[in-house]
Scaffold this motif. Sequence first.
Motif, PDB file in Angstrom:
ATOM      1  N   PRO A  64       0.818  -1.223   0.000  1.00 36.14           N
ATOM      2  CA  PRO A  64       0.000   0.000   0.000  1.00 36.14           C
ATOM      3  C   PRO A  64       0.846   1.265   0.000  1.00 36.14           C
ATOM      4  O   PRO A  64       1.833   1.369   0.723  1.00 36.14           O
ATOM      5  N   TYR A  65       0.470   2.218  -0.824  1.00 36.09           N
ATOM      6  CA  TYR A  65       1.107   3.530  -0.999  1.00 36.09           C
ATOM      7  C   TYR A  65       2.455   3.446  -1.713  1.00 36.09           C
ATOM      8  O   TYR A  65       2.810   4.369  -2.442  1.00 36.09           O
ATOM      9  N   VAL A  66       3.202   2.369  -1.516  1.00 41.53           N
ATOM     10  CA  VAL A  66       4.404   2.185  -2.322  1.00 41.53           C
ATOM     11  C   VAL A  66       3.992   1.985  -3.777  1.00 41.53           C
ATOM     12  O   VAL A  66       4.652   2.472  -4.697  1.00 41.53           O
ATOM     13  N   ASP A  67       2.874   1.270  -3.977  1.00 41.11           N
ATOM     14  CA  ASP A  67       2.385   1.059  -5.348  1.00 41.11           C
ATOM     15  C   ASP A  67       2.024   2.380  -6.022  1.00 41.11           C
ATOM     16  O   ASP A  67       2.316   2.590  -7.209  1.00 41.11           O
ATOM     17  N   SER A  68       1.430   3.303  -5.282  1.00 42.00           N
ATOM     18  CA  SER A  68       1.068   4.596  -5.864  1.00 42.00           C
ATOM     19  C   SER A  68       2.309   5.431  -6.168  1.00 42.00           C
ATOM     20  O   SER A  68       2.358   6.144  -7.179  1.00 42.00           O
ATOM     21  N   ALA A  69       3.318   5.346  -5.307  1.00 45.95           N
ATOM     22  CA  ALA A  69       4.570   6.050  -5.579  1.00 45.95           C
ATOM     23  C   ALA A  69       5.240   5.466  -6.825  1.00 45.95           C
ATOM     24  O   ALA A  69       5.767   6.200  -7.667  1.00 45.95           O
TER      25      ALA A  69
END
Length: 214
Positions: A64-69
Amino acid sequence: MSVLPLVFTSGWASGINAYAVVLLLGLMGRAGITDEVPLSLQRTDVLVIAAALFLCEAVADKIPYVDSAWDAVHTLIRPVAGGVVAALLAGQNGSLSDLAAGVIGGSTALASHLVKAGTRLAVNTSPEPASNIVVSLAEDLGVAAIITFALFHPVAAAIIAGVLLVLGITVVLLLLSRIRRALRRRKERRERRRTGGDPAPPGAGGYGGAHRGR
């Protein structure tokens, strides 16, 4: 046979996972399964780099959130990769100009990338990490399936990719409010980290507040 359906499908898939597209096409061409893949994608160095980056994405895409980055970093990379792959496929076939193929593949990759990035922002609003893993695995399997299918049934694969793109855009539009909330929370977290946390209101607690209360 026109290469346009394969160009469109590879563009859509590149917007989801460009490294998987390069790796799959290269391996299939190298194995002699199809003659639609140009030799430049079958080179050993290209396959090794694509495999290494695919493994990196396979891990980052499930956190989670690493994927968006990761998606943010690839906003330029995926459309460019989609355009390059499309141009190479067109050059191999000769039924579509390289420039036209690059534009089609790049723009389709950009559209599917934005759908993926928007969907991931919505998924990241979920409190548990399992949804990221499920969505990521579904994307990886979907890209592998549609690229393989496209090499043998390009028109049918392009129709499926088009339907998935339209459905994805519709879902993102329906989830816009949830995505905005996720972006607002991320902005607030960055602001708190920058300022060192929320400041206490004037006079709240501490010696100064007790002294003024006397």
